[in-house]
Write a protein that holds these residues in place. Sequence first.
Motif, PDB file in Angstrom:
ATOM      1  N   PRO A  12      33.043  38.784  35.973  1.00 14.92           N
ATOM      2  CA  PRO A  12      33.720  39.872  34.998  1.00 14.92           C
ATOM      3  C   PRO A  12      33.350  40.987  36.184  1.00 14.92           C
ATOM      4  O   PRO A  12      35.223  41.175  35.461  1.00 14.92           O
ATOM      5  N   ALA A  13      32.714  41.642  36.129  1.00 15.69           N
ATOM      6  CA  ALA A  13      32.767  42.687  37.339  1.00 15.69           C
ATOM      7  C   ALA A  13      34.183  42.227  38.135  1.00 15.69           C
ATOM      8  O   ALA A  13      34.661  43.251  38.469  1.00 15.69           O
ATOM      9  N   LEU A  14      33.934  41.102  38.706  1.00 21.77           N
ATOM     10  CA  LEU A  14      34.887  41.564  39.963  1.00 21.77           C
ATOM     11  C   LEU A  14      36.108  41.093  39.561  1.00 21.77           C
ATOM     12  O   LEU A  14      36.912  41.603  40.004  1.00 21.77           O
ATOM     13  N   ALA A  15      36.265  40.135  38.470  1.00 24.70           N
ATOM     14  CA  ALA A  15      37.973  39.982  38.280  1.00 24.70           C
ATOM     15  C   ALA A  15      38.170  41.278  37.847  1.00 24.70           C
ATOM     16  O   ALA A  15      39.901  41.809  37.963  1.00 24.70           O
ATOM     17  N   LEU A  16      38.291  42.490  36.905  1.00 24.92           N
ATOM     18  CA  LEU A  16      37.883  43.673  36.613  1.00 24.92           C
ATOM     19  C   LEU A  16      38.651  44.559  38.237  1.00 24.92           C
ATOM     20  O   LEU A  16      39.488  45.492  37.565  1.00 24.92           O
ATOM     21  N   ALA A  17      37.385  44.550  38.566  1.00 22.05           N
ATOM     22  CA  ALA A  17      37.603  45.407  40.191  1.00 22.05           C
ATOM     23  C   ALA A  17      38.763  44.822  40.781  1.00 22.05           C
ATOM     24  O   ALA A  17      39.543  45.516  41.273  1.00 22.05           O
ATOM     25  N   HIS A  18      38.901  43.129  40.812  1.00 28.36           N
ATOM     26  CA  HIS A  18      39.899  42.972  41.627  1.00 28.36           C
ATOM     27  C   HIS A  18      41.702  43.144  41.078  1.00 28.36           C
ATOM     28  O   HIS A  18      42.458  43.752  41.602  1.00 28.36           O
ATOM     29  N   PHE A  19      41.334  43.513  39.475  1.00 26.72           N
ATOM     30  CA  PHE A  19      42.356  43.032  38.817  1.00 26.72           C
ATOM     31  C   PHE A  19      43.067  45.153  38.679  1.00 26.72           C
ATOM     32  O   PHE A  19      44.145  44.954  39.185  1.00 26.72           O
ATOM     33  N   VAL A  20      41.896  45.550  39.085  1.00 25.60           N
ATOM     34  CA  VAL A  20      42.515  47.079  39.376  1.00 25.60           C
ATOM     35  C   VAL A  20      42.889  47.163  40.580  1.00 25.60           C
ATOM     36  O   VAL A  20      43.496  48.112  40.518  1.00 25.60           O
ATOM     37  N   LEU A 138      33.833  43.261  47.714  1.00 25.42           N
ATOM     38  CA  LEU A 138      33.713  42.584  46.694  1.00 25.42           C
ATOM     39  C   LEU A 138      32.723  41.321  46.212  1.00 25.42           C
ATOM     40  O   LEU A 138      32.213  40.952  45.589  1.00 25.42           O
ATOM     41  N   MET A 139      32.608  40.749  47.333  1.00 27.37           N
ATOM     42  CA  MET A 139      32.392  39.027  47.590  1.00 27.37           C
ATOM     43  C   MET A 139      30.551  39.810  47.566  1.00 27.37           C
ATOM     44  O   MET A 139      30.012  38.856  47.084  1.00 27.37           O
ATOM     45  N   THR A 140      30.460  40.332  49.247  1.00 25.41           N
ATOM     46  CA  THR A 140      28.838  40.193  48.852  1.00 25.41           C
ATOM     47  C   THR A 140      28.930  41.457  47.969  1.00 25.41           C
ATOM     48  O   THR A 140      27.387  41.598  47.184  1.00 25.41           O
ATOM     49  N   VAL A 141      28.806  42.652  47.377  1.00 27.56           N
ATOM     50  CA  VAL A 141      28.523  43.782  46.831  1.00 27.56           C
ATOM     51  C   VAL A 141      28.453  43.748  45.517  1.00 27.56           C
ATOM     52  O   VAL A 141      27.181  43.576  44.664  1.00 27.56           O
ATOM     53  N   ILE A 142      29.788  43.019  44.748  1.00 26.00           N
ATOM     54  CA  ILE A 142      29.805  42.824  43.065  1.00 26.00           C
ATOM     55  C   ILE A 142      28.887  41.342  42.701  1.00 26.00           C
ATOM     56  O   ILE A 142      27.962  41.198  42.138  1.00 26.00           O
ATOM     57  N   LEU A 143      29.195  40.058  43.627  1.00 27.11           N
ATOM     58  CA  LEU A 143      28.711  38.734  43.244  1.00 27.11           C
ATOM     59  C   LEU A 143      26.869  38.895  43.715  1.00 27.11           C
ATOM     60  O   LEU A 143      26.567  38.204  43.423  1.00 27.11           O
ATOM     61  N   GLY A 144      26.504  39.229  45.257  1.00 32.55           N
ATOM     62  CA  GLY A 144      25.365  39.510  45.839  1.00 32.55           C
ATOM     63  C   GLY A 144      24.712  38.081  46.540  1.00 32.55           C
ATOM     64  O   GLY A 144      26.216  37.474  46.533  1.00 32.55           O
ATOM     65  N   GLN A 152      31.533  31.216  44.741  1.00 27.10           N
ATOM     66  CA  GLN A 152      32.291  31.228  45.685  1.00 27.10           C
ATOM     67  C   GLN A 152      33.590  31.484  45.691  1.00 27.10           C
ATOM     68  O   GLN A 152      34.815  32.088  45.349  1.00 27.10           O
ATOM     69  N   ALA A 153      34.275  29.807  45.713  1.00 19.31           N
ATOM     70  CA  ALA A 153      35.367  28.993  46.259  1.00 19.31           C
ATOM     71  C   ALA A 153      35.652  29.327  45.031  1.00 19.31           C
ATOM     72  O   ALA A 153      37.310  29.558  44.932  1.00 19.31           O
ATOM     73  N   PHE A 154      35.640  29.533  43.726  1.00 22.85           N
ATOM     74  CA  PHE A 154      36.420  29.585  42.280  1.00 22.85           C
ATOM     75  C   PHE A 154      36.576  30.469  42.026  1.00 22.85           C
ATOM     76  O   PHE A 154      37.450  30.819  41.850  1.00 22.85           O
ATOM     77  N   SER A 155      35.471  32.288  42.567  1.00 23.95           N
ATOM     78  CA  SER A 155      35.880  33.418  42.137  1.00 23.95           C
ATOM     79  C   SER A 155      37.762  33.722  42.856  1.00 23.95           C
ATOM     80  O   SER A 155      38.297  34.521  42.651  1.00 23.95           O
ATOM     81  N   GLY A 156      37.044  33.110  44.241  1.00 24.89           N
ATOM     82  CA  GLY A 156      38.343  33.068  45.014  1.00 24.89           C
ATOM     83  C   GLY A 156      39.589  32.744  44.880  1.00 24.89           C
ATOM     84  O   GLY A 156      41.162  33.021  45.376  1.00 24.89           O
ATOM     85  N   LEU A 157      39.359  31.421  44.424  1.00 23.80           N
ATOM     86  CA  LEU A 157      40.507  30.531  44.123  1.00 23.80           C
ATOM     87  C   LEU A 157      41.027  31.310  42.484  1.00 23.80           C
ATOM     88  O   LEU A 157      42.888  31.827  42.993  1.00 23.80           O
ATOM     89  N   TRP A 158      40.528  32.932  42.595  1.00 21.37           N
ATOM     90  CA  TRP A 158      41.064  32.932  40.714  1.00 21.37           C
ATOM     91  C   TRP A 158      42.121  34.714  41.421  1.00 21.37           C
ATOM     92  O   TRP A 158      42.530  34.963  40.915  1.00 21.37           O
ATOM     93  N   MET A 159      40.612  34.729  42.799  1.00 20.61           N
ATOM     94  CA  MET A 159      41.652  36.238  42.798  1.00 20.61           C
ATOM     95  C   MET A 159      43.085  36.218  43.549  1.00 20.61           C
ATOM     96  O   MET A 159      44.010  36.319  43.643  1.00 20.61           O
ATOM     97  N   PHE A 160      43.027  34.382  44.383  1.00 22.47           N
ATOM     98  CA  PHE A 160      44.543  34.037  45.159  1.00 22.47           C
ATOM     99  C   PHE A 160      45.216  34.234  44.022  1.00 22.47           C
ATOM    100  O   PHE A 160      46.702  34.638  44.207  1.00 22.47           O
TER     101      PHE A 160
END
Length: 211
Positions: A12-20, A138-144, A152-160
């Motif tokens: 959720p934090a990743l998706a929010l930061a990306h959308f902003v 995003l991928m390193t700092v937020i996801l850890g 990671q793959a599903f998060s990347g697909l979401w951002m794409f």
Amino acid sequence: MSLEYFFPAAFPALALAHFVALLSPGQDFFLISANAVRHGLAGSRFICLGVALGNGFYIAIAILGWSGIRDNPQLFSIIETLGAIYLLWIGLQLIRSKPGGLVSAESVGQAPGAGRQLVLGFNSALLNPKNALFYMSLMTVILGADVTLLQQAFSGLWMFLAVLLWDLLVARAIGQQRVRALLGQRIHLFERGAGAVLMAFGIGLFLQSGR
């Protein structure tokens, strides 16, 4: 099988930061807008796809853990310089825009072809090295470090998909006949303004790459 198997707890934090970040107009926004206002969705939808693919390229780099671009100042500077030249070139084309009416459904063939749109959008995203740093952060700092490759793959697909759908929404909104009709014969002024903004982005990249 729970959703956490596919999406990490920090998603959720990743998706929010990306959308902003998507809400902040950048060079891709002005490129899409300039084409949408002149040609409608038909003349900008493949630009949106190209932009999403360019973002997807950097998302893939972030997932694979390649840090060569970030850790190689010379390579980063070269990409910045190429990006600056590209933005200046596009901006110059738009600034030279001449008065003209809207592209109607009957003359939609005057709009850039799908291939040209795809190249314009892909190059715009690819030649912006800040995209690489953004997705790596995003991928390193937020996801850890504990995130799995599947997550990671599903998060990347979401951002794409978020980039693609958001840009298509922008292009559709700006490309509506009512919006374009409001501009009327002043569309070239909008394009010149977008061109000036893109050239400003390009000059900014030049100044950064020269440091």
